[in-house]
Design a protein around this motif. Structure first.
Motif, PDB file in Angstrom:
ATOM      1  N   ARG A 156       0.844  -1.197   0.000  1.00 50.62           N
ATOM      2  CA  ARG A 156       0.000   0.000   0.000  1.00 50.62           C
ATOM      3  C   ARG A 156       0.881   1.250   0.000  1.00 50.62           C
ATOM      4  N   ALA A 157       1.956   1.195   0.808  1.00 59.45           N
ATOM      5  CA  ALA A 157       2.885   2.331   0.884  1.00 59.45           C
ATOM      6  C   ALA A 157       3.558   2.559  -0.471  1.00 59.45           C
ATOM      7  N   ASP A 158       3.987   1.474  -1.114  1.00 62.09           N
ATOM      8  CA  ASP A 158       4.667   1.609  -2.412  1.00 62.09           C
ATOM      9  C   ASP A 158       3.710   2.153  -3.474  1.00 62.09           C
ATOM     10  N   ARG A 159       2.444   1.754  -3.362  1.00 58.86           N
ATOM     11  CA  ARG A 159       1.460   2.275  -4.325  1.00 58.86           C
ATOM     12  C   ARG A 159       1.283   3.791  -4.134  1.00 58.86           C
ATOM     13  N   ALA A 160       1.213   4.201  -2.862  1.00 60.79           N
ATOM     14  CA  ALA A 160       1.054   5.639  -2.578  1.00 60.79           C
ATOM     15  C   ALA A 160       2.273   6.422  -3.083  1.00 60.79           C
TER      16      ALA A 160
END
Ligand SMILES: Nc1ncnc2c1ncn2[C@@H]1O[C@H](COP(=O)(O)OP(=O)(O)OP(=O)(O)O)[C@@H](O)[C@H]1O
Length: 304
Positions: A156-160
Motif C-alpha cells: 500500500r505504501a509503495d502504491r502511494a
C-alpha cells in the motif's frame, strides 16, 4: 455581512439523506477503483464565539458539492473563509466555532471516519533523517490496521509512493534545514502520500502549494489531479493565487469573498470571468447562468 446569494436558495437537486448516491455508476468506469465520494453541503454557516460570548459570522450559507475523480478548488482572498470551510466539511471545526447547515456524504448525513477522508494541513512535519520510502513505510506500519499483513501495508505504501510520483526520490533522505534533502514540492508530496495510505475517498488539502515556486506548485497539483482522475478520489483543496497552469488542473471552483460564496461552478467558465464579471456576480447574485451551472454540477450527484 450581506444576505446569502439567491443562487444558494435556488439550489434544487438535493440528494435525500436517506437515498445513497450511486458513486460507481456516476464515475462511469473512468477510474480504476472509484473510491471517491460525493460530498454535498447546503446552507453551511459558521460563527466564531469569543470568550465574551460575542458572535462573528465567518461563513454565510455556503452551498456546493465535490464529485468523485475531480478537484474542487476553494479560492478567495486571505481571510475569506477557505480554511474554515475546509475544516467544516472535514468535521474539524474548532470548539469555539458553531456550524449549521447540511453536509452529506454520498447523500447521507454521517460523520467522516478513518479511511473515508484525509486532511493534509499546511505544515509539513516529517522525520528529516529518514528516506522517503522509510518514512512512508514506517507511517504505513503505524497507521494501517493491526489486522493487515505487513506485506500488504508495505505494498500500500509503495502504491502511494507511485501515485504521488515519488519513485525517483524514494531512496533520498527527506532532510531539513541543516542537512539538505528532497525539494519543498517533494516534501509536500510526501505529506500527501502519507495521507493516501488509508486510500481515502475524500482528500482535503489546505494550501498544498504554499511556499512553492510555480513549477513545484504545478508538479504537486498535477499529481493530485492525476490521482483524482485515476482513482476516483474526491479532492477539495484550498488554494491561494494559483498560476494559470495550476488553475487549469481544477475541475470546479468555489470562490469565496468575506465568508460568502460568489461563484460555484466549473473552472473553464470561471476562467472566462473578468474582474468586472466577478464584481457583477457579487452585486447581481440572481445571475440565471450561475443557477444553471450550479444545477448542472449538482444534478449528477442526485441522479444515482
Ligand atoms: N476562531 C476564530 N475566532 C474568530 N475569528 C476567526 C476564527 N477563525 C478564523 N477566524 C476569522 O475568520 C475569517 C476566515 O478565516 P480563514 O482562516 O477561514 O480564512 P482563509 O481564507 O483560509 O485565509 P488564509 O488564506 O489567510 O489562510 C478570518 O477573518 C479569520 O480571522
Amino acid at each position: 455581512m450581506a444576505m446569502a446569494s439567491p443562487v444558494l436558495r435556488r439550489w434544487t437537486p438535493t440528494p435525500s439523506p436517506t437515498t445513497p448516491l450511486n458513486v460507481a455508476s456516476s464515475i462511469g468506469g473512468e477510474h480504476e477503483t472509484g473510491r471517491g465520494v460525493f460530498l454535498t453541503w447546503r446552507d453551511v454557516s459558521v460563527t466564531a464565539v469569543d470568550e465574551k460570548g460575542r458572535h462573528k459570522l465567518i461563513l454565510d450559507q455556503i452551498t456546493g458539492c465535490a464529485r468523485p475523480g475531480q478537484v474542487l478548488a476553494l479560492m478567495g482572498a486571505s481571510g475569506s473563509g477557505k480554511t474554515t470551510l475546509l475544516d467544516t466539511l472535514s468535521g474539524r471545526l474548532g470548539v469555539d466555532m458553531n456550524g449549521t447547515g447540511d453536509i452529506l456524504i454520498n447523500g447521507r448525513r454521517k460523520r467522516l471516519s478513518y479511511g473515508t477522508s484525509a486532511y493534509v494541513t499546511q505544515e509539513n512535519t516529517l522525520m528529516t533523517t529518514l528516506t522517503v520510502r522509510e518514512a512512508i513505510h514506517y507511517s504505513a506500519q503505524l497507521q494501517l490496521p493491526g489486522s493487515m499483513l505487513l506485506a500488504k501495508k508495505l505494498a500500500r505504501a509503495d502504491r502511494a509512493i507511485r501515485e504521488m510520483g515519488l519513485g525517483a526520490v524514494a531512496s533520498s533522505r527527506i532532510g531539513g534545514r541543516v542537512c539538505k534533502g528532497i525539494s519543498g514540492g517533494e516534501r509536500k508530496r510526501v505529506s500527501i502520500c502519507m495521507e493516501l495510505l488509508a486510500s481515502p475517498g475524500l482528500l482535503f488539502l489546505d494550501e498544498p502549494t504554499s511556499g512553492l515556486d510555480s513549477a513545484a506548485a504545478y508538479h504537486v497539483m498535477a499529481h493530485i489531479a492525476r490521482l483524482a482522475r485515476t482513482t476516483g478520489t474526491t479532492v477539495v483543496a484550498a488554494v491561494h493565487q494559483p498560476s494559470t497552469e495550476v488553475f487549469d488542473l481544477f475541475n470546479g471552483l468555489c470562490l469565496l469573498a468575506n465568508g460568502r460564496m460568489v461563484y460555484f461552478g466549473p473552472t473553464p467558465e470561471a476562467a472566462e470571468l473578468s474582474n468586472e464579471d466577478l464584481n457583477s456576480i457579487i452585486s447581481i447574485s440572481t445571475n440565471e447562468d450561475l443557477v444553471d451551472e450550479y444545477n448542472y454540477l449538482t444534478a449528477s450527484s442526485s441522479s444515482g
